[in-house]
Motif scaffolding. Structure first.
Motif, PDB file in Angstrom:
ATOM      1  N   GLY A 173       0.780  -1.220   0.000  1.00  0.00           N
ATOM      2  CA  GLY A 173       0.000   0.000   0.000  1.00  0.00           C
ATOM      3  C   GLY A 173       0.813   1.272   0.000  1.00  0.00           C
ATOM      4  O   GLY A 173       0.299   2.343  -0.292  1.00  0.00           O
ATOM      5  N   VAL A 174       2.112   1.184   0.348  1.00  0.00           N
ATOM      6  CA  VAL A 174       2.961   2.378   0.365  1.00  0.00           C
ATOM      7  C   VAL A 174       3.337   2.729  -1.070  1.00  0.00           C
ATOM      8  O   VAL A 174       3.847   1.896  -1.816  1.00  0.00           O
ATOM      9  CB  VAL A 174       4.227   2.167   1.226  1.00  0.00           C
ATOM     10  CG1 VAL A 174       5.202   3.320   1.053  1.00  0.00           C
ATOM     11  CG2 VAL A 174       3.840   2.024   2.693  1.00  0.00           C
ATOM     12  N   SER A 175       3.069   3.985  -1.445  1.00  0.00           N
ATOM     13  CA  SER A 175       3.377   4.426  -2.806  1.00  0.00           C
ATOM     14  C   SER A 175       4.504   5.446  -2.859  1.00  0.00           C
ATOM     15  O   SER A 175       5.002   5.758  -3.934  1.00  0.00           O
ATOM     16  CB  SER A 175       2.125   5.011  -3.466  1.00  0.00           C
ATOM     17  OG  SER A 175       1.601   6.073  -2.694  1.00  0.00           O
ATOM     18  N   GLY A 176       4.928   5.950  -1.696  1.00  0.00           N
ATOM     19  CA  GLY A 176       6.027   6.909  -1.691  1.00  0.00           C
ATOM     20  C   GLY A 176       6.523   7.186  -0.291  1.00  0.00           C
ATOM     21  O   GLY A 176       5.772   7.097   0.683  1.00  0.00           O
ATOM     22  N   VAL A 177       7.822   7.519  -0.203  1.00  0.00           N
ATOM     23  CA  VAL A 177       8.454   7.852   1.072  1.00  0.00           C
ATOM     24  C   VAL A 177       9.373   9.043   0.830  1.00  0.00           C
ATOM     25  O   VAL A 177      10.169   9.030  -0.109  1.00  0.00           O
ATOM     26  CB  VAL A 177       9.290   6.666   1.626  1.00  0.00           C
ATOM     27  CG1 VAL A 177      10.002   7.051   2.914  1.00  0.00           C
ATOM     28  CG2 VAL A 177       8.422   5.432   1.826  1.00  0.00           C
TER      29      VAL A 177
END
Length: 72
Positions: A29-33
């Motif tokens: 679910g993580v699309s960016g950091v």
């Protein structure tokens, strides 16, 4: 899209940034950091997700990289 701001202690260099970024990017679910490094202080880690991700899951990924979330 959702955004979560984590304050992370213990990060001192770009290698730290890479480690935390890598672990968070492995979370479903993580699309960016994005990391604003504050050597010797509390770095701001902004996590963008496609859907809500439990805070404990994000904290666990940061812990896996060897650092501690002091506030989310």
């Amino acid at each position: 899209m959702n955004t979560e701001l984590l304050l992370v202690e213990g990060m001192t260099c770009e290698h730290c940034v890479m480690s935390v970024t890598e672990e968070l990017n492995e979370v479903d679910g993580v699309s960016g950091v994005a990391v604003q490094l504050v050597p010797g202080g509390r770095s701001e880690v902004t996590v963008t997700t496609d859907a809500p991700v439990p805070a404990d899951t994000l904290r666990g990924a940061v812990a896996e990289a060897g650092y501690e979330v002091v506030r989310s």
